[in-house]
Design a protein around this motif. Structure first.
Motif, PDB file in Angstrom:
ATOM      1  N   PRO A 138      -4.907   1.141   5.293  1.00  0.00           N
ATOM      2  CA  PRO A 138      -4.388   1.899   4.137  1.00  0.00           C
ATOM      3  C   PRO A 138      -5.464   2.736   3.435  1.00  0.00           C
ATOM      4  CG  PRO A 138      -3.542  -0.330   4.089  1.00  0.00           C
ATOM      5  CD  PRO A 138      -4.579  -0.286   5.165  1.00  0.00           C
ATOM      6  N   ASP A 192       0.817  -1.218   0.000  1.00  0.00           N
ATOM      7  CA  ASP A 192       0.000   0.000   0.000  1.00  0.00           C
ATOM      8  C   ASP A 192       0.850   1.267   0.000  1.00  0.00           C
ATOM      9  OD1 ASP A 192       0.024  -1.340   2.861  1.00  0.00           O
ATOM     10  OD2 ASP A 192      -0.009   0.805   3.216  1.00  0.00           O
ATOM     11  N   ASP A 196      -4.496  -3.874  -2.150  1.00  0.00           N
ATOM     12  CA  ASP A 196      -4.100  -2.687  -1.390  1.00  0.00           C
ATOM     13  C   ASP A 196      -3.277  -1.739  -2.238  1.00  0.00           C
ATOM     14  OD1 ASP A 196      -5.296  -3.014   1.123  1.00  0.00           O
ATOM     15  OD2 ASP A 196      -3.822  -4.515   1.683  1.00  0.00           O
ATOM     16  N   ALA A 235       0.892   4.152  -2.851  1.00  0.00           N
ATOM     17  CA  ALA A 235       0.527   5.540  -2.529  1.00  0.00           C
ATOM     18  C   ALA A 235       1.647   6.528  -2.818  1.00  0.00           C
ATOM     19  CB  ALA A 235       0.133   5.642  -1.054  1.00  0.00           C
ATOM     20  N   SER A 272      -4.469   2.003  -3.027  1.00  0.00           N
ATOM     21  CA  SER A 272      -3.589   3.079  -2.558  1.00  0.00           C
ATOM     22  C   SER A 272      -3.118   3.928  -3.725  1.00  0.00           C
ATOM     23  CB  SER A 272      -2.384   2.498  -1.802  1.00  0.00           C
ATOM     24  OG  SER A 272      -2.790   1.980  -0.556  1.00  0.00           O
ATOM     25  N   ASP A 299      -5.438   6.859   3.340  1.00  0.00           N
ATOM     26  CA  ASP A 299      -5.359   7.590   2.072  1.00  0.00           C
ATOM     27  C   ASP A 299      -6.594   8.454   1.836  1.00  0.00           C
ATOM     28  OD1 ASP A 299      -2.912   6.433   1.621  1.00  0.00           O
ATOM     29  OD2 ASP A 299      -3.699   4.778   0.429  1.00  0.00           O
TER      30      ASP A 299
END
Length: 462
Positions: free
Chosen positions: A132, A68, A359, A72, A363, A136
């Motif tokens: 996560p 994640d 994930d 991100a 993300s 976010d």
């Protein structure tokens, strides 16, 4: 872009003229544009699959990033390169509305449209973790609120743009200590969030994430071996590397991109894409091969540059095709152009979702939007702090209230949809997100056309 007279400039004014006259396009030349659009889609998927995601994989392995966090940060930054280019062009070249409309306009598509694509085009069900997505979504909500508060008075000062960069810095800091924060919150709130606990247990049983250990319980990630919290056990990282691209043995060299596929359909696509494969092979080091493995950062940066260039051509072709078909400017901006600038995010997210990395996909979807807010901060800060220090930048905040409601509602809806779907990405979630996206888009179009809100947008010169 919007000017002080209240009309929006035509999207085509931001691009060079096409290679056919309007009459030639209507007489059949538009077919060429559609062929180029399809070819650009193919090109983006090749760059993402052969160069961008493998380089991301090695970066994650070297830094010990969890799925994640990698999604991100590096993945979001790379796949959002076109938006960064758009923001810089808006400030320094076209002097338009500084990318505000492009970035805010495509935000709903990024959240709901890409989530729909991940669910509908993925053949396997991907499990999601609660923390996560919550992290976010919260960061994105704060970023949106900050941008909207800044542009509400139609002026951007240097300290306001600096505060955007500061918010993103705080977000990165939270990601650095992600494991410790996650560990604390899960210990604190797991007794009252039984649905999250259940989802986490299923996740631990069916698809262990990088850095998770059975013996520490399903809710707590393994304590990192450094204080930063982003570094994981190296053993876990071979699993991420294998899971994303099927690299069973890192020591084995990856087959050449010129290896002819066995399946007939793949062979036809391979032949059609041979020019772009050759061009990318000559310009980007293939970090999947032993010889270029240490060049992964170069691969990442050049592939991000290629993604930006291809997306520029894609959006240019879509704009001209839309104008030829007589699609209203406001409708095109909310649909075709919003989707066009987000093609890299869509392709990258769908590719990792198909490999079961849910994930990472989610993300990237939300993290890309957080990065897009940073996109606005960088050129604004450079211009106000170093180039034009005499006064603030003028921007237009028309339709601000509606934009704010749309963005906040889309974040809430995506979080609720994932929660009600049992924290997994599947075709059911894809269908829900698609319906929500269509509803938001129709409402946005009605607003732009003046049917809702009595504030129709008109194109300059019309």
């Amino acid at each position: 872009s919007e000017n002080r007279t209240g009309c929006i400039l035509s999207a085509s004014s931001e691009f060079p003229e096409g290679f056919f006259t309007p009459q030639e396009r209507k007489d059949g030349g538009i077919v060429i544009y559609f062929l180029i659009i399809l070819y650009m889609f193919l090109a983006v998927s090749i760059v993402c699959d052969d160069y961008f995601l493998p380089s991301l994989e090695i970066i994650s392995e070297c830094l010990g990033l969890s799925q994640d966090v990698a999604g991100a940060t590096f993945m979001a930054a790379g796949s959002s390169a076109p938006e960064l280019v758009t923001a810089f062009l808006g400030v320094f070249v076209t002097k338009g509305d500084i990318g505000v409309s492009t970035i805010l306009g495509s935000a709903v598509y990024n959240l709901l449209g890409i989530s729909a694509a991940c669910g509908l085009f993925s053949s396997m069900v991907s499990r999601l973790s609660c923390w996560p997505l919550f992290r976010d979504c919260l960061a994105y909500t704060i970023s949106v609120a900050a941008v909207l508060a800044m542009i509400s008075d139609n002026r951007i000062y240097w300290y306001e743009s600096a505060s955007l960069l500061l918010i993103y810095g705080c977000y990165i800091l939270v990601l650095c200590f992600d494991i410790k924060i996650n560990q604390y919150l899960m210990k604190k709130f797991s007794p009252c969030c039984t649905c999250f606990t259940k989802a986490m247990e299923e996740n631990a049983e069916q698809q262990p994430l990088v850095g998770w250990r059975e013996e520490s319980g399903p809710l707590i990630r393994q304590q990192s071996r450094t204080d930063s919290g982003i570094f994981q056990d190296e053993l876990d990282y071979s699993q991420l590397s294998k899971s994303m691209h099927g690299l069973d043995e890192i020591s084995e060299d990856h087959p050449s991109v010129f290896t002819v596929p066995e399946a007939d359909m793949k062979r036809i696509l391979w032949v059609l894409s041979l020019p772009i494969i050759t061009l990318l092979y000559l310009t980007i080091p293939d970090c999947r091969r032993q010889f270029w493995r240490n060049w992964f950062m170069v691969t990442f940066l050049i592939s991000a540059a290629w993604i930006s260039a291809i997306t520029y051509v894609l959006v240019w072709m879509i704009t001209i095709a839309g104008e030829t078909l007589g699609i209203p400017e406001s409708v095109m901006g909310l649909t075709l152009l919003a989707a066009g600038t987000s093609v890299p995010d869509t392709v990258a997210s769908v590719l990792v979702a198909q490999k079961g990395n849910g994930d990472m996909a989610m993300s990237n979807i939300v993290g890309s939007n957080v990065f897009d807010m940073l996109c606005l901060g960088i050129p604004w800060f450079i211009k106000t702090a170093f180039i034009n220090t005499s006064g603030p930048i003028e921007v237009n905040s028309g339709g601000l209230t509606y934009t704010a409601i749309s963005l906040i509602c889309s974040v809430v809806f995506i979080f609720l949809a994932v929660h009600l779907n049992g924290w997994k990405i599947d075709k059911k979630l894809g269908a829900i997100c698609l319906v929500l996206y269509l509803v938001f888009t129709i409402l946005s179009i009605l607003y732009e056309l003046g049917i809702i809100g009595n504030n129709p947008t008109r194109v300059c010169g019309n």
